[in-house]
Design a protein around this motif. Sequence first.
Motif, short mmCIF file in Angstrom:
data_model
loop_
_atom_site.label_atom_id
_atom_site.label_comp_id
_atom_site.label_asym_id
_atom_site.label_seq_id
_atom_site.Cartn_x
_atom_site.Cartn_y
_atom_site.Cartn_z
N TYR A 91 22.09 -5.48 -1.63
CA TYR A 91 20.95 -6.16 -2.24
C TYR A 91 20.94 -7.59 -1.70
O TYR A 91 21.98 -8.25 -1.65
N SER A 92 19.77 -8.09 -1.29
CA SER A 92 19.76 -9.39 -0.63
C SER A 92 18.48 -10.17 -0.90
O SER A 92 17.45 -9.61 -1.29
N PHE A 93 18.58 -11.47 -0.63
CA PHE A 93 17.44 -12.37 -0.72
C PHE A 93 17.77 -13.60 0.11
O PHE A 93 18.90 -14.09 0.10
N THR A 94 16.78 -14.12 0.84
CA THR A 94 16.97 -15.34 1.63
C THR A 94 15.83 -16.30 1.35
O THR A 94 14.66 -15.89 1.31
N ALA A 95 16.17 -17.57 1.15
CA ALA A 95 15.17 -18.62 0.90
C ALA A 95 15.38 -19.75 1.87
O ALA A 95 16.49 -19.99 2.37
N SER A 96 14.32 -20.44 2.19
CA SER A 96 14.37 -21.64 3.01
C SER A 96 13.34 -22.62 2.47
O SER A 96 12.23 -22.23 2.13
N PRO A 97 13.71 -23.90 2.34
CA PRO A 97 14.95 -24.56 2.78
C PRO A 97 16.15 -24.22 1.89
O PRO A 97 15.99 -23.59 0.84
N ALA A 98 17.32 -24.65 2.34
CA ALA A 98 18.55 -24.38 1.58
C ALA A 98 18.49 -24.97 0.18
O ALA A 98 19.03 -24.40 -0.77
N GLU A 99 17.80 -26.09 0.02
CA GLU A 99 17.74 -26.75 -1.27
C GLU A 99 16.77 -26.08 -2.24
O GLU A 99 16.48 -26.61 -3.30
N THR A 100 16.27 -24.90 -1.85
CA THR A 100 15.52 -24.08 -2.82
C THR A 100 16.35 -23.90 -4.08
O THR A 100 15.82 -23.86 -5.19
N TYR A 101 17.63 -23.76 -3.89
CA TYR A 101 18.56 -23.69 -5.02
C TYR A 101 19.35 -25.00 -5.08
O TYR A 101 20.07 -25.33 -4.14
N GLY A 102 19.21 -25.72 -6.16
CA GLY A 102 19.94 -26.97 -6.31
C GLY A 102 21.32 -26.75 -6.89
O GLY A 102 21.80 -25.62 -7.00
N THR A 103 21.94 -27.83 -7.29
CA THR A 103 23.27 -27.77 -7.90
C THR A 103 23.17 -27.35 -9.35
O THR A 103 22.25 -27.75 -10.06
N GLY A 104 24.11 -26.51 -9.80
CA GLY A 104 24.13 -26.13 -11.21
C GLY A 104 24.40 -24.66 -11.41
O GLY A 104 24.70 -23.92 -10.47
N SER A 105 24.26 -24.22 -12.66
CA SER A 105 24.54 -22.83 -13.04
C SER A 105 23.29 -21.97 -12.88
O SER A 105 22.20 -22.38 -13.26
N VAL A 106 23.49 -20.78 -12.33
CA VAL A 106 22.39 -19.85 -12.09
C VAL A 106 22.77 -18.48 -12.64
O VAL A 106 23.86 -17.98 -12.36
N PRO A 107 21.87 -17.81 -13.41
CA PRO A 107 22.18 -16.47 -13.90
C PRO A 107 22.02 -15.42 -12.81
O PRO A 107 21.12 -15.49 -11.98
N VAL A 108 22.92 -14.44 -12.82
CA VAL A 108 22.84 -13.28 -11.94
C VAL A 108 22.83 -12.05 -12.84
O VAL A 108 23.82 -11.75 -13.51
N THR A 109 21.70 -11.34 -12.88
CA THR A 109 21.52 -10.24 -13.82
C THR A 109 21.51 -8.90 -13.11
O THR A 109 20.87 -8.75 -12.06
#
Length: 263
Positions: A91-109
């Motif tokens: 299972y995969s996903f790619t985003a650009s730019p890298a900072e699409t995801y910032g610093t912090g906690s992220v849920p993985v469901t």
Amino acid sequence: MKQSVVFALLLGLLVSIATLPGCDSAPSKSRPSETFAYVVSGVMVKEMNTDTASVAVDLQRNGSKHTLAEIIFDEDTLAYNDPAFAIDSVYSFTASPAETYGTGSVPVTVNDSTVFSDTIVAAIPDTLSITEFSPGNHLIPGNGSVTLAFSAAAGVEGYVVAAVLSDSAYVGKGWSAYTESLSSSGTITPDAFLGADGQTPVPGLYNVYVYGFTGAPDSAASSLLLPVPLPDQLADNIDRTDLTGHFGVVVVAVMDTVRVAQL
């Protein structure tokens, strides 16, 4: 009188038949519903050199690869076996730019139809950078080493230093090592510059990297997402009743280079 006797015999026969076991007897208790055990092996790579953020997850159910689940990273649903992704059958996903995801906690469901749903939390550390490089002229003999210092990144649980020939990044090759504890410095030893025989130095231009990580990133799923694979797989960090395994995040600093001269 005869009719009374016949009636009594018939009544007794009917009572006997009703008490016999058979298809009209009380139903047995239903079997309990099937239970499932899930194993997650995953990673999120935030790569500043390619300006991308990629997520890869392998999911096993009762010991077999499970391809029909729904896996959501933050608010993004991962696709299974995306032909454009670097790794097959995940299972995969790619985003650009890298900072699409910032610093912090992220849920993985992880959702499996109506039979299972659970959420873990991934911690994305801050970005980091190489601050010191020795030797300063970025040139070493084949038996030389490189010493790095790098910025301490908030939220990081460990660091990796790595090196690979500049034309061999992102193909599962190269040398890497975990640094000691949370030290924001590391050494790339002469072993990083040896050929396949493990003895002869290979001259050329090498890319030098630093990774900061959290959790237990999957070394297999990240092998082609990172410029150099992780040194080895860290211990599992997910231990729930029906969900076990490991997941982690790797942030890759902007690289530097060193040239290895012929001995």
